[in-house]
Design a protein around this motif. Structure first.
Motif, PDB file in Angstrom:
ATOM      1  N   SER A  28       0.825  -1.208   0.000  1.00 41.73           N
ATOM      2  CA  SER A  28       0.000   0.000   0.000  1.00 41.73           C
ATOM      3  C   SER A  28       0.861   1.260   0.000  1.00 41.73           C
ATOM      4  O   SER A  28       0.368   2.352  -0.297  1.00 41.73           O
ATOM      5  CB  SER A  28      -0.915   0.008   1.228  1.00 41.73           C
ATOM      6  OG  SER A  28      -0.185   0.268   2.422  1.00 41.73           O
ATOM      7  N   GLU A  29       2.141   1.101   0.314  1.00 42.26           N
ATOM      8  CA  GLU A  29       3.060   2.237   0.349  1.00 42.26           C
ATOM      9  C   GLU A  29       3.718   2.470  -1.009  1.00 42.26           C
ATOM     10  O   GLU A  29       4.549   3.377  -1.156  1.00 42.26           O
ATOM     11  CB  GLU A  29       4.119   2.003   1.429  1.00 42.26           C
ATOM     12  CG  GLU A  29       3.535   1.916   2.836  1.00 42.26           C
ATOM     13  CD  GLU A  29       4.496   1.311   3.852  1.00 42.26           C
ATOM     14  OE1 GLU A  29       5.711   1.253   3.546  1.00 42.26           O
ATOM     15  OE2 GLU A  29       4.039   0.898   4.927  1.00 42.26           O
ATOM     16  N   GLY A  30       3.355   1.651  -1.989  1.00 41.27           N
ATOM     17  CA  GLY A  30       3.915   1.788  -3.333  1.00 41.27           C
ATOM     18  C   GLY A  30       4.607   0.502  -3.749  1.00 41.27           C
ATOM     19  O   GLY A  30       5.060  -0.277  -2.906  1.00 41.27           O
ATOM     20  N   THR A  78       7.405   0.033  -5.108  1.00 37.69           N
ATOM     21  CA  THR A  78       8.842  -0.031  -4.836  1.00 37.69           C
ATOM     22  C   THR A  78       9.130  -0.187  -3.344  1.00 37.69           C
ATOM     23  O   THR A  78      10.279  -0.386  -2.956  1.00 37.69           O
ATOM     24  CB  THR A  78       9.551   1.234  -5.346  1.00 37.69           C
ATOM     25  OG1 THR A  78       9.017   2.391  -4.673  1.00 37.69           O
ATOM     26  CG2 THR A  78       9.366   1.402  -6.849  1.00 37.69           C
ATOM     27  N   ALA A  79       8.075  -0.085  -2.527  1.00 37.60           N
ATOM     28  CA  ALA A  79       8.263  -0.149  -1.069  1.00 37.60           C
ATOM     29  C   ALA A  79       8.962  -1.425  -0.586  1.00 37.60           C
ATOM     30  O   ALA A  79       9.773  -1.357   0.338  1.00 37.60           O
ATOM     31  CB  ALA A  79       6.914   0.011  -0.367  1.00 37.60           C
ATOM     32  N   PRO A  80       8.700  -2.617  -1.184  1.00 34.33           N
ATOM     33  CA  PRO A  80       9.385  -3.818  -0.701  1.00 34.33           C
ATOM     34  C   PRO A  80      10.915  -3.741  -0.808  1.00 34.33           C
ATOM     35  O   PRO A  80      11.624  -4.503  -0.141  1.00 34.33           O
ATOM     36  CB  PRO A  80       8.831  -4.927  -1.606  1.00 34.33           C
ATOM     37  CG  PRO A  80       7.500  -4.421  -2.047  1.00 34.33           C
ATOM     38  CD  PRO A  80       7.687  -2.943  -2.201  1.00 34.33           C
ATOM     39  N   PHE A  81      11.399  -2.828  -1.648  1.00 31.85           N
ATOM     40  CA  PHE A  81      12.847  -2.740  -1.850  1.00 31.85           C
ATOM     41  C   PHE A  81      13.468  -1.544  -1.136  1.00 31.85           C
ATOM     42  O   PHE A  81      14.587  -1.151  -1.442  1.00 31.85           O
ATOM     43  CB  PHE A  81      13.167  -2.724  -3.342  1.00 31.85           C
ATOM     44  CG  PHE A  81      12.833  -4.024  -4.011  1.00 31.85           C
ATOM     45  CD1 PHE A  81      13.704  -5.097  -3.934  1.00 31.85           C
ATOM     46  CD2 PHE A  81      11.616  -4.187  -4.661  1.00 31.85           C
ATOM     47  CE1 PHE A  81      13.385  -6.307  -4.515  1.00 31.85           C
ATOM     48  CE2 PHE A  81      11.280  -5.400  -5.245  1.00 31.85           C
ATOM     49  CZ  PHE A  81      12.175  -6.469  -5.170  1.00 31.85           C
ATOM     50  N   ARG A  82      12.746  -0.988  -0.165  1.00 31.52           N
ATOM     51  CA  ARG A  82      13.350   0.026   0.678  1.00 31.52           C
ATOM     52  C   ARG A  82      14.481  -0.633   1.479  1.00 31.52           C
ATOM     53  O   ARG A  82      14.304  -1.698   2.055  1.00 31.52           O
ATOM     54  CB  ARG A  82      12.323   0.628   1.632  1.00 31.52           C
ATOM     55  CG  ARG A  82      11.302   1.502   0.934  1.00 31.52           C
ATOM     56  CD  ARG A  82      10.244   2.017   1.901  1.00 31.52           C
ATOM     57  NE  ARG A  82       9.223   2.778   1.178  1.00 31.52           N
ATOM     58  CZ  ARG A  82       8.116   3.256   1.742  1.00 31.52           C
ATOM     59  NH1 ARG A  82       7.902   3.069   3.031  1.00 31.52           N
ATOM     60  NH2 ARG A  82       7.240   3.928   1.021  1.00 31.52           N
ATOM     61  N   GLY A  83      15.607   0.021   1.503  1.00 35.19           N
ATOM     62  CA  GLY A  83      16.743  -0.566   2.210  1.00 35.19           C
ATOM     63  C   GLY A  83      17.596  -1.472   1.345  1.00 35.19           C
ATOM     64  O   GLY A  83      18.508  -2.125   1.856  1.00 35.19           O
ATOM     65  N   LEU A  84      17.333  -1.502   0.024  1.00 31.45           N
ATOM     66  CA  LEU A  84      18.107  -2.384  -0.854  1.00 31.45           C
ATOM     67  C   LEU A  84      19.573  -1.949  -0.917  1.00 31.45           C
ATOM     68  O   LEU A  84      20.482  -2.792  -0.895  1.00 31.45           O
ATOM     69  CB  LEU A  84      17.507  -2.411  -2.261  1.00 31.45           C
ATOM     70  CG  LEU A  84      18.220  -3.316  -3.282  1.00 31.45           C
ATOM     71  CD1 LEU A  84      18.254  -4.773  -2.806  1.00 31.45           C
ATOM     72  CD2 LEU A  84      17.550  -3.225  -4.653  1.00 31.45           C
ATOM     73  N   VAL A  85      19.801  -0.641  -0.964  1.00 32.25           N
ATOM     74  CA  VAL A  85      21.187  -0.162  -0.986  1.00 32.25           C
ATOM     75  C   VAL A  85      21.913  -0.588   0.291  1.00 32.25           C
ATOM     76  O   VAL A  85      23.057  -1.046   0.261  1.00 32.25           O
ATOM     77  CB  VAL A  85      21.230   1.368  -1.151  1.00 32.25           C
ATOM     78  CG1 VAL A  85      22.655   1.898  -0.953  1.00 32.25           C
ATOM     79  CG2 VAL A  85      20.716   1.773  -2.532  1.00 32.25           C
ATOM     80  N   GLY A  86      21.212  -0.448   1.422  1.00 28.02           N
ATOM     81  CA  GLY A  86      21.792  -0.888   2.682  1.00 28.02           C
ATOM     82  C   GLY A  86      22.022  -2.387   2.724  1.00 28.02           C
ATOM     83  O   GLY A  86      23.006  -2.864   3.310  1.00 28.02           O
ATOM     84  N   ILE A 134       7.160   2.966   7.824  1.00 28.11           N
ATOM     85  CA  ILE A 134       5.850   2.335   7.727  1.00 28.11           C
ATOM     86  C   ILE A 134       4.740   3.385   7.597  1.00 28.11           C
ATOM     87  O   ILE A 134       4.754   4.426   8.251  1.00 28.11           O
ATOM     88  CB  ILE A 134       5.588   1.433   8.961  1.00 28.11           C
ATOM     89  CG1 ILE A 134       4.305   0.605   8.760  1.00 28.11           C
ATOM     90  CG2 ILE A 134       5.533   2.247  10.240  1.00 28.11           C
ATOM     91  CD1 ILE A 134       4.126  -0.486   9.806  1.00 28.11           C
ATOM     92  N   GLY A 135       3.802   3.130   6.695  1.00 26.53           N
ATOM     93  CA  GLY A 135       2.669   4.021   6.489  1.00 26.53           C
ATOM     94  C   GLY A 135       2.945   5.194   5.573  1.00 26.53           C
ATOM     95  O   GLY A 135       2.041   5.975   5.270  1.00 26.53           O
ATOM     96  N   SER A 136       4.181   5.335   5.118  1.00 22.52           N
ATOM     97  CA  SER A 136       4.538   6.464   4.270  1.00 22.52           C
ATOM     98  C   SER A 136       4.849   5.995   2.848  1.00 22.52           C
ATOM     99  O   SER A 136       5.417   4.918   2.661  1.00 22.52           O
ATOM    100  CB  SER A 136       5.765   7.182   4.837  1.00 22.52           C
ATOM    101  OG  SER A 136       6.227   8.172   3.930  1.00 22.52           O
TER     102      SER A 136
END
Length: 283
Positions: free
Chosen positions: A189-191, A193-201, A266-268
């Motif tokens: 629901s956050e978009g 691409t949200a599942p890949f937040r933190g991919l660079v890290g 979360i939520g953003s």
């Protein structure tokens, strides 16, 4: 890229037989299950500790919510989880952890066979003649691919582990019972691409981390074989333990940043940038 891989010389082929691939893939998955069974309570506490001091389970909680656990040690954090959430609380996010570890180990060791062949080709050597460092570089290259699977599954795990702290701190209010499916729906629901937040890290942790791990393992194994009378099994276990410690000693700071990126966004629909998160921790 696919055509390039398929046209390498057969003597240094990236191809594996179906039996080799299956044994590597299944072996990695079973190893991942063992890791979760033994280490999940400690990961819960550590995540909490990282979320909180920047502390979620014990690792996740402590990393993400340092303001809740900053004055507590690791043992007290675990005791707090047990007291408030019970024994099941120590295994919060276990399904996500199983997904993470099975995906990571299966892909990592399957891809490593190909990256070893690639390093051998680049160095113009037989793959059996590669040095410890060259083998470690191959492991680091394989981690590039495993990280793509690790990032979204670890995000599910971390958020499930941090549920109680997210609600307690007022950062997020859950409208339904937290499960793998509800966590996935919330992330999507956050978009997309949200599942890949933190991919660079994740790349920043996994690629140099596995370079350290594979090199440390090979170095220790050779050293123990030459200077001790340890059995091969005990040698491998001890070398693996030391290598795992070296991995986390080097990579824990990056993991703290990644955990906070994944949980606190979360939520953003707007991700938390790696450098912004790093500056926030420094403050």
């Amino acid at each position: 890229m696919l055509l390039l891989l398929l046209n390498f010389p057969q003597t240094l082929s990236f191809r594996m037989s179906a039996a080799e691939f299956a044994s590597t893939f299944i072996g990695g998955a079973l190893g991942g299950i063992g890791c979760v069974a033994c280490g999940q309570p400690f990961d819960t506490g550590s995540t909490l500790r990282k979320l909180i001091s920047h502390k979620i389970l014990v690792k996740t909680k402590m990393q993400t919510f340092p303001e809740l656990y900053q004055k507590d040690g690791f043992a007290r954090c675990m005791a707090s989880i047990y007291k408030t959430e019970g024994f099941r609380g120590l295994y919060a996010g276990s399904v996500g952890a199983l997904l993470t570890n099975c995906a990571e180990n299966s892909i990592l060791f399957s891809a490593r066979s190909s990256t070893i062949a690639g390093v051998a080709l680049f160095q113009k050597k037989n793959k059996n003649d590669l040095s410890n460092l060259e083998m470690a570089v191959a492991g680091s290259g394989a981690a590039f691919f495993s990280s793509i699977a690790v990032c979204p599954t670890e995000m599910i795990k971390n958020r499930m582990q941090a549920t109680a702290e997210l609600q307690k701190s007022g950062k997020f209010s859950f409208k339904e019972r937290v499960s793998v499916s509800s966590t996935v729906r919330q992330i999507l629901s956050e978009g997309y691409t949200a599942p890949f937040r933190g991919l660079v890290g994740t790349w920043g942790r996994e690629m140099p981390g596995y370079l350290v791990l594979f090199y440390s393992f090979a170095f220790c194994q050779n050293m123990f074989a030459q200077n001790t009378k340890l059995s091969s099994g005990m040698n491998a276990a001890l070398s693996g333990g030391i290598a795992g410690g070296a991995y986390w000693l080097c990579m824990l700071p990056i993991d703290v940043v990644k955990s906070r990126q994944q949980v606190l966004s979360i939520g953003s629909k707007h991700p938390i940038r790696f450098l912004d998160c790093l500056k926030d921790i420094k403050r």
